[in-house]
Design a protein around this motif. Structure first.
Motif, short mmCIF file in Angstrom:
data_model
loop_
_atom_site.label_atom_id
_atom_site.label_comp_id
_atom_site.label_asym_id
_atom_site.label_seq_id
_atom_site.Cartn_x
_atom_site.Cartn_y
_atom_site.Cartn_z
N SER A 195 13.22 2.63 7.69
CA SER A 195 12.46 1.47 8.18
C SER A 195 11.41 1.91 9.19
O SER A 195 10.32 1.35 9.27
CB SER A 195 13.38 0.47 8.87
N MET B 100 8.46 3.21 7.56
CA MET B 100 7.72 2.08 6.97
C MET B 100 6.75 1.44 7.98
O MET B 100 5.71 0.94 7.58
CB MET B 100 8.75 1.04 6.48
N SER C 173 8.92 -7.56 -4.92
CA SER C 173 8.09 -6.47 -4.45
C SER C 173 7.62 -5.53 -5.55
O SER C 173 6.57 -4.92 -5.43
CB SER C 173 8.84 -5.61 -3.43
N MET D 197 8.26 -6.51 3.94
CA MET D 197 8.31 -5.08 3.67
C MET D 197 9.76 -4.68 3.51
O MET D 197 10.65 -5.30 4.08
CB MET D 197 7.64 -4.29 4.81
N ASN D 198 9.96 -3.67 2.70
CA ASN D 198 11.31 -3.21 2.48
C ASN D 198 11.36 -1.71 2.27
O ASN D 198 10.42 -1.12 1.75
CB ASN D 198 11.91 -3.88 1.23
N SER D 199 12.46 -1.17 2.71
CA SER D 199 12.69 0.26 2.47
C SER D 199 14.08 0.40 1.88
O SER D 199 15.06 -0.06 2.46
CB SER D 199 12.61 1.02 3.79
N ILE E 89 9.41 2.36 -0.58
CA ILE E 89 8.95 1.43 0.45
C ILE E 89 7.95 0.50 -0.19
O ILE E 89 7.07 0.94 -0.94
CB ILE E 89 8.33 2.18 1.64
N SER E 90 8.14 -0.77 0.04
CA SER E 90 7.16 -1.72 -0.46
C SER E 90 6.63 -2.52 0.72
O SER E 90 7.36 -2.81 1.67
CB SER E 90 7.78 -2.66 -1.49
N LEU E 91 5.36 -2.81 0.66
CA LEU E 91 4.71 -3.53 1.74
C LEU E 91 3.90 -4.68 1.16
O LEU E 91 3.20 -4.49 0.16
CB LEU E 91 3.74 -2.62 2.49
N SER F 197 3.10 -6.51 -2.91
CA SER F 197 3.11 -5.26 -3.66
C SER F 197 3.30 -5.45 -5.15
O SER F 197 3.08 -4.53 -5.92
CB SER F 197 4.21 -4.37 -3.10
N CYS G 157 1.00 0.24 6.71
CA CYS G 157 1.50 -0.92 7.45
C CYS G 157 0.55 -1.23 8.61
O CYS G 157 0.16 -2.37 8.83
CB CYS G 157 2.90 -0.57 7.98
#
Lengths: 157, 506, 452, 377
Positions: free
Chosen positions: A98, A101, C205, C344-346, C355-357, C360, C410
């Motif tokens: 995270s 990110m 995502s 957002m996710n990881s 990782i998506s932001l 996406s 980000c």
């Protein structure tokens, strides 16, 4: 608070900062051992970016309002209120990325070599001076105590 | 492979037990000596490209690299030295003039090394500079014939005003090096060290870059045959003006900065079109005689309202004493004499190594001549041409110099390793180059610190030596040849230098 | 209601003991060293990090390591933590909160950070006896059917896996929680079946490519993925799940089913209050609700998605922390504003990080919207990178395999930086700060405002 | 000390520089009242230890009142031949009013003295005499004397002019100062200003002409010290026409005085700002006008800065001037009693001749002690 300042103008792209960072965070702390067979046992926590004659070394900025601390789900990433240093407790880190990110500098890395944890600059808190700063041959990296430079070039703004 | 008669000058030795393949050497060599071989994960070096600047050696974190001289083992011949043979190979290939950089490396007599300095014992106490004031403040400028002082009651009032002078905290100035021949970062280092230390640097003939304008009060601007960057503002902003007639490394020779090196920045500074060749003619085309020089001196004095000392720089040549006398009589406030060991960015090797005379002899001859003519007070003498240490400087002052110019020493302080390849524009130390990848290697704040350090160290040594001789003001050493003795010198040399041989008392 | 067992008075009352709640408490304490802070949680545990539950499930963390605030956090900050207090009613007019245990909490300022509750899909559960009931009812009575939002859930699942020697597990929902659960179960070397209603995994995502890469990796471990499907019926025998039937008609035997089709803001108990909700609590930018001195933060809130310019529920940790901080500051007299965020996710599954932001999932360029999509593949190394750009600003990104400097994107989204000059390079693996517009880079790297 | 090193004849002049440690003593009666030489003799004798027998001497002002407007030359001869050579030359430029051998009292302490004569002279027309092509208006009788003395001393074999002022004379030789004083019978002379010198040469020989005081025109200089700026000062005065034939510090200092005080017209009050220039750090703290003056003097006359240790007493018909080097590396004590001003290397000499002075002080380095004659008798 002590901070590393980057003078992009004078980064010569030699990457000695990266090399010494690896040595510092290796098990042996000895350059030849750490690089035995060309395989450093840890990653550098400072990263040199370079295009043509432009280059600079960047490592964790230890942000005042650090996004990585806010994003950390395990409580591993903390900011020391006194020193301002943002540290990743590798024991607590679960490797969810995270922090990677959200870090706008992109200076947190997955350390897949040691254990699966986030690897970032710890400002070499046990050293007088971070090794990247100490070994920068051109003083493109400087460690400056912003508290002692109030109003100065490097004072807290 | 074409027939290559020329041989490598250096050997790159890499200790593979120590090499960590970090590629610092690869990144730091502008001559592409080192290359990372991804297949073998090792770094390979091509010795023939090495010019011996030692950059890689200096930055290698494991001391894995050693650069050694490679001696070409020609059959022994006392007459045909390897250098001759190699130069012929080079010229047979190129068909051109052999270029080189920095000062002559030939083993001519260095008179400084044949002169010994004095110290006080018993009859005269030496003075401890740590405890007593030790004055090395120096002034550069002309002195009037006499002073008129009026006494009004108990008060004395000066009626004669001294002409313009430069005030130096130490008798060392930084000699002319143009922006173009050296990088802006190098210029900044020199300028800011001069400012920090209370002395002066010299723009050389390249004009004044706008970023150097803030150091104007510590700047001597040069007017050379190319007149690059010369306008009223340039002359008026500086602390002093120096007309450059000649340079020790290449007397009688002009200069040529190829058009491709005339970048936007250099074009702006030199006031010439971008990309055009910057040619400094051999002579000033408006100075064909001493009276022409006098006119230029006064033109510059007019342009600067008689507020700045105006000097003239000449190479030390055979006839230097009368030349200097003529310059003083032409109205110069200071004469800069550059000995034949003086440095350069580029010069034909034949000229650098064979034309001119050593500064020591030139200085003694000029000082004596000006004294004989009773005009020594009319101008200060600044000498240049390889001041390698504080002891060279103190000897120069005792031989009669008011101050010295340092240039090569200043560049060495900035990191120069004297590889003599300045003319290639690929200086790995970021000094004699305009390549932005290389120029950033010289951080002016480090440069300033290093050069200030050198100035400080030399000033301290000068003070130590002064104190040792029982002198506490540099003016008492100026021309004080009693404190010098020659060693291993002929009668003629001693007589030109005006000093006694070691072993002779007062 | 009528028990009136305990009455507590406090200055700051916080419902919720997770990211938003504790972030708020911490920030209140920064401004106000003296006044009382009370935190209510319906769980019986002191703080633990909900996102860490899958790690516990995977066996890589013991329950004692799940805290995300230091053990002495509450004492150090003089926070009174009340566990097992399930709020049932908030009376904004009386400044009173009632809990299931009958306690009354009188507050000056209230923060609602009660998070979300799992969504229960309408699936028929059929016992061998023929008796059928809804999944919601089955949750509490049938062995082997679980949600995964609390530590208790995870503890139960682990116990179940051991007791029944589970070899194959099923997960209903290929969204974030589903995949996290999958990540955990794969770590335990179970084979899994993932059932996802939409045509791709992590549909919020992912694009198809990302989904395919992931599916392949999961399938390679001997697991199965059923996209475009759901469970029609679940079969129960002896009060334990035995199998279920997909909408395709395929029947799958399974003695473990994790239901992870999503969470919704936990606003049920606010139904009768004056606090305005709309599938989540509505707040202003100071995180204040419609009701006077009541604030809300975290998963329970519906807030601004800066990228889609819409109000939506964005249940992610960094947003909860940020909103909690803003609420805490405003509650204690300082001034702060929440300016919106984006999703957002990881996730990392079987060693493949993603990782998506932002937005996406957008996959097609659209010149009318000035929409560009840059993609880079290196399938050999299982690397896929995609950057979605609208009007020269990044609005979305997917990074699979090579996620190293994801945060730069980000930051670029946050700072609304024009990236037109960077062109295609923006998607490359070696993309870095050095390619950014000089001014922005200088701001970041060289000095001024070096502390973001 | 080997006798071989003691030289009494001009032909023995060493061709190298002479430096020495010394005693200096001076007494001035500011009202111009003359007193005999016993007092100066007693005083310098007190500082016997500061001499080593290789040189002593006295300068006396006011001793020839009957010839006070004429040039009084003391000339030292190796032999009679030298004397006749010298007298022939003298006669070309001067009218010799009177001359005699200086009366002496032989003693065992004085070994093999040279012949010493004194002459009272009147200059013939200098313009017709002067051989050089010098503009008439820039040339004075004094310039002629300076030129003459320097030339004769350099060129005439066996003759050496040790004293060339008016109404003053220098008596000096090889020996302790008290022996020299007795030899020259100085108790028989009366003057209003006496200076004396006892010498301790270290790295050189002594000879009669090289003893101190050193004189030129009315200047007489006694000096204790070894100046490290000698080479610089010598080249400076040389380029302005003063050839240092004796290679002594004292000689160079004498020329500096003649050059600055007489030729350049520098006021006595500010001579110290040249000879023992204030330190730059002091100059920087001065008020604007003073600073500019001090700075200009230092820049202009850097060649006249005397560096290294010295304490000097300069005698002149009108004043006595004493100065210490700028950081006071040599001793100097001054005292006053009524109209008497005393300056000495050591206080003992003063107390010996003036047991209860009104005031005794140690002049600061670089700050002069100046006593002027208020009126002459």
């Amino acid at each position: 608070m002590k901070r590393i300042f980057i003078d992009e103008q004078y980064c010569i792209g030699c990457r000695l900062c990266e090399i010494y960072c690896q040595v510092k965070h290796s098990k042996s702390k000895k350059i030849l051992k750490a690089f035995r067979e060309g395989q450093p046992d840890v990653m550098s926590r400072v990263l040199v970016e370079e295009i043509g004659s432009n280059s600079f070394a960047i490592q964790c900025r230890h942000c005042k309002d650090a996004p990585c601390v806010g994003a950390c789900i395990s409580g591993a990433m903390t900011k020391n209120e006194n020193t301002g240093v943002v540290i990743c407790d590798e024991e607590k880190c679960v490797g969810c990325w995270s922090c990677i990110m959200v870090c706008p500098y992109g200076v947190i890395k997955r350390d897949l070599k040691a254990s699966k944890v986030a690897s970032k600059c710890d400002l070499c808190s046990d050293e007088e001076e971070p090794v990247c700063v100490k070994n920068c041959p051109n003083e493109a990296l400087k460690i400056i105590d912003t508290d002692k430079n109030i109003g100065g070039e490097y004072g807290e703004k | 492979m074409p027939l290559k008669l020329n041989q490598s000058e250096f050997v790159v030795e890499r200790d593979l037990n120590k090499c960590i393949s970090c590629e610092v050497c690869v990144r730091q060599c502008s001559n592409d000596v080192h290359e990372f071989d991804a297949d073998d994960k090792t770094v390979l070096s091509e010795c023939s490209k090495c010019i011996g600047c030692h950059r890689c050696e200096s930055l290698c974190p494991t001391e894995a690299i050693t650069i050694r001289k490679k001696e070409a083992e020609f059959k022994e011949n006392s007459n045909w030295q390897p250098a001759h043979i190699k130069n012929i190979y080079r010229q047979a290939d190129s068909g051109g003039v052999l270029l080189t950089g920095m000062g002559s490396d030939k083993p001519h007599t260095v008179y400084w090394d044949h002169i010994l300095f004095n110290a006080a014992q018993v009859t005269n106490p030496s003075i401890d500079p740590l405890r007593e004031p030790m004055e090395i403040k120096t002034f550069i400028g002309a002195k009037p014939e006499s002073l008129e002082i009026e006494k009004i009651g108990d008060e004395f009032k000066l009626k004669t005003k001294l002409g313009p002078h430069l005030e130096l905290s130490t008798p060392i100035l930084i000699s002319a090096m143009s922006y173009g021949s050296i990088s802006l970062n190098a210029c900044k280092s020199l300028a800011s060290a001069a400012e920090a230390f209370g002395t002066f640097y010299n723009t050389g003939e390249g004009g004044m870059h706008k970023e150097l304008a803030r150091y104007a009060k510590n700047t001597i601007v040069q007017v050379a045959s190319g007149r690059f960057g010369v306008d009223r503002q340039y002359l008026r902003s500086a602390a002093a003006v120096e007309i450059k007639i000649g340079q020790g490394a290449k007397p009688g020779i002009g200069g040529h900065l190829p058009g491709e090196k005339v970048t936007a920045d250099i074009s702006g500074t030199r006031m010439i079109p971008q990309g055009s060749d910057a040619i400094s003619p051999a002579p000033h085309h408006d100075i064909y005689s001493i009276e022409d020089l006098a006119q230029l001196i006064f033109a510059i004095k007019e342009a600067t309202d008689y507020l700045k000392p105006v000097g003239v720089k000449v190479s030390a040549v055979h006839n230097i004493a009368p030349i200097a006398s003529g310059i003083v009589r032409a109205g110069a406030d200071f004469v800069s004499i550059d000995g034949f060991r003086g440095g350069t960015g580029a010069a034909p090797q034949a000229i650098r190594d064979n034309v001119g005379i050593p500064i020591e002899l030139a200085l003694a001859a000029v000082d004596t001549r000006l004294r004989e003519e009773g005009i020594r007070h009319k101008a200060a003498i600044i000498v240049a041409g390889s001041m390698r240490s504080s002891s060279d400087i103190i000897k120069a002052i005792a031989l009669g110099a008011d101050a010295v110019y340092i240039a090569t020493a200043a560049l060495i302080a900035l990191g120069c390793h004297l590889c003599q390849k300045c003319y290639t524009g690929k200086c790995n130390w970021g000094i004699a180059t305009q390549d932005p990848y290389l120029t950033k290697r010289l951080n002016p704040s480090i440069g300033t610190r290093k050069l200030s350090g050198l100035l400080r160290a030399w000033s301290l040594e000068i003070k130590e030596m002064l104190g040792g001789a029982g002198i506490n003001a540099i003016e008492s050493l100026r021309g004080n040849k009693e404190h010098l003795r020659g060693i291993n010198l002929s009668e003629t040399e001693l007589s030109i230098l005006g000093i006694k041989h070691a072993g002779q008392a007062w | 209601m009528g028990k009136n067992k305990n009455i507590f008075k406090t200055d700051y009352l916080i419902i919720g003991n997770s990211a938003a709640g504790l972030s708020a408490a911490e920030n209140i304490r920064k401004n106000d060293k003296n006044r009382a802070i009370s935190v209510l949680t319906r769980e019986k545990y002191s703080n633990y990090s909900k996102p860490l539950i899958p790690y516990y499930l995977a066996g890589s963390l013991d329950p004692g390591s799940l805290y995300f605030k230091k053990r002495n956090f509450y004492t150090e900050n003089s926070i009174d933590l009340k566990t097992s207090e399930n709020v049932v009613f908030v009376s904004s007019s009386d400044n009173i909160v009632l809990t299931e245990s009958g306690s009354q909490y009188l507050y000056n300022k209230l923060l609602i950070a009660s998070g979300g509750r799992p969504i229960m899909p309408q699936i028929k559960v059929i016992e061998k006896t023929g008796k059928s009931y809804s999944l919601g009812e089955a949750m509490n009575s049938v062995n082997g059917i679980f949600t995964l939002t609390t530590l208790d859930d995870a503890i139960r699942i682990r116990k179940h896996i051991n007791e029944y020697s589970v070899k194959t597990a099923s997960i209903l929902g290929g969204g974030l929680i589903g995949l996290k659960a999958a990540e955990a179960l794969l770590e335990l070397h179970l084979s899994i079946n993932v059932i996802e209603l939409s045509d791709k995994l992590l549909s919020a995502s992912f694009d198809k490519t990302a989904s395919d890469i992931f599916s392949e990796v999961i399938k390679a471990s001997g697991s199965s993925i059923y996209c475009g499907q759901t469970i029609d019926e679940i079969y129960v025998e002896n009060n334990s799940i035995t199998a279920y039937k997909l909408s395709s008609g395929k029947k799958i035997t399974s003695n473990l089913l994790i239901v992870a089709v999503g969470v919704l803001p936990d606003v049920e108990y606010l139904k009768n209050s004056e606090i305005k909700t709309d599938g989540g609590i509505i707040t202003d930018c100071s995180m204040k609700t419609s009701a006077g001195n009541i604030y809300a933060a975290g998963d329970v809130v519906k807030s601004q998605d800066v990228l889609s310019a819409s109000e939506r529920n964005m249940a992610i940790w960094p947003i909860a922390v940020k909103q909690g901080a803003v609420a805490g500051a405003n509650m204690s007299g300082a001034s702060a504003a929440y300016s919106g965020g984006f999703l957002m996710n990881s996730v990392e599954i079987l060693g493949m990080p993603v990782i998506s932001l932002g937005l996406s999932s957008i996959d097609n360029e659209d010149s009318t919207q000035d929409l560009k999509v840059y993609k880079a593949y290196d399938m050999g190394r299982k690397i896929y990178r995609k950057i979605v750009i609208r009007q020269n600003r990044i609005i979305g990104a997917i990074l699979i395999g090579a996620i190293e400097r994801a945060g730069i994107y980000c930051g670029l989204i946050n700072n609304n930086v024009d990236v037109a000059e960077i062109g295609q390079n923006i998607v490359k693996e070696d993309f870095g700060l050095i390619q950014l517009p000089a001014d922005y880079r200088k701001h970041l790297v060289v000095g001024e405002g070096i502390e973001v | 000390m080997s006798m071989a090193l003691i030289k009494n004849r001009k032909s023995d002049i060493p061709d190298f520089r002479v430096s020495s440690g010394c005693a200096v003593f001076g007494i001035l009666n500011e009202s111009g009242t003359c007193f005999d030489g016993r007092m100066i003799l007693e005083g310098i004798k007190m500082m016997h230890d500061r001499s080593n027998g290789l040189g002593g001497g006295f300068a006396a002002y006011g001793i020839y009142p009957q010839y006070k407007n004429d040039w009084a030359f003391h000339i030292l001869y190796d032999d009679d031949a030298a004397r006749s050579r010298m007298e022939d030359i003298l006669k070309k430029s001067f009218a010799i009013l009177y001359f005699e051998e200086i009366p002496t009292k032989r003693s065992a302490a004085i070994d093999n003295p040279p012949i010493i004569f004194r002459y009272f002279l009147k200059l013939k027309d200098i313009y017709s005499l002067y051989e050089r092509n010098v503009p008439v208006d820039s040339f004075s009788e004094e310039d002629f004397i300076v030129d003459f003395v320097l030339k004769m001393n350099a060129r005439v074999q066996g003759a050496y002019i040790i004293s060339s002022g008016k109404n003053m004379g220098i008596f000096k030789g090889v020996g302790f100062p008290e022996d020299i004083g007795n030899y020259f019978r100085i108790d028989e002379y009366k003057g209003y200003l006496w200076t004396s010198h006892g010498r301790f040469p270290t790295n050189s020989v002594g000879w009669w002409g090289g003893a101190h005081p050193f004189g030129l025109l009315n200047w007489s200089v006694v000096h204790n010290g070894e100046i490290s700026s000698y080479g610089r000062n010598q080249r400076y005065v040389a380029s302005l026409g003063y050839e240092c034939s004796l290679s002594t510090d004292t000689e160079a200092i004498t020329y500096l005085f003649d050059l600055l005080a007489r030729k350049k017209n520098i006021d006595l009050e500010i001579m110290n700002m040249i000879l023992a220039a204030p330190l730059w750090e002091r100059i920087e703290r001065m008020p604007e006008d003073d600073r500019e003056l001090a700075m200009t003097l230092r820049i202009m006359y850097g060649g006249a800065l005397i560096n290294g240790p010295f304490s000097i007493i300069v005698g002149h018909n009108d004043f006595m001037y004493a100065l210490n080097d700028r950081i006071k590396l040599r001793p100097m004590v001054a005292a006053r009693k009524n109209e008497y001003l005393y300056v000495s290397s050591e206080e003992s000499a003063i107390i010996k001749v003036c047991p209860k002075p009104d005031i005794v002080w140690r002049p600061e380095g670089g700050i002069p002690v100046i006593g002027r004659i208020r009126k002459k008798d």
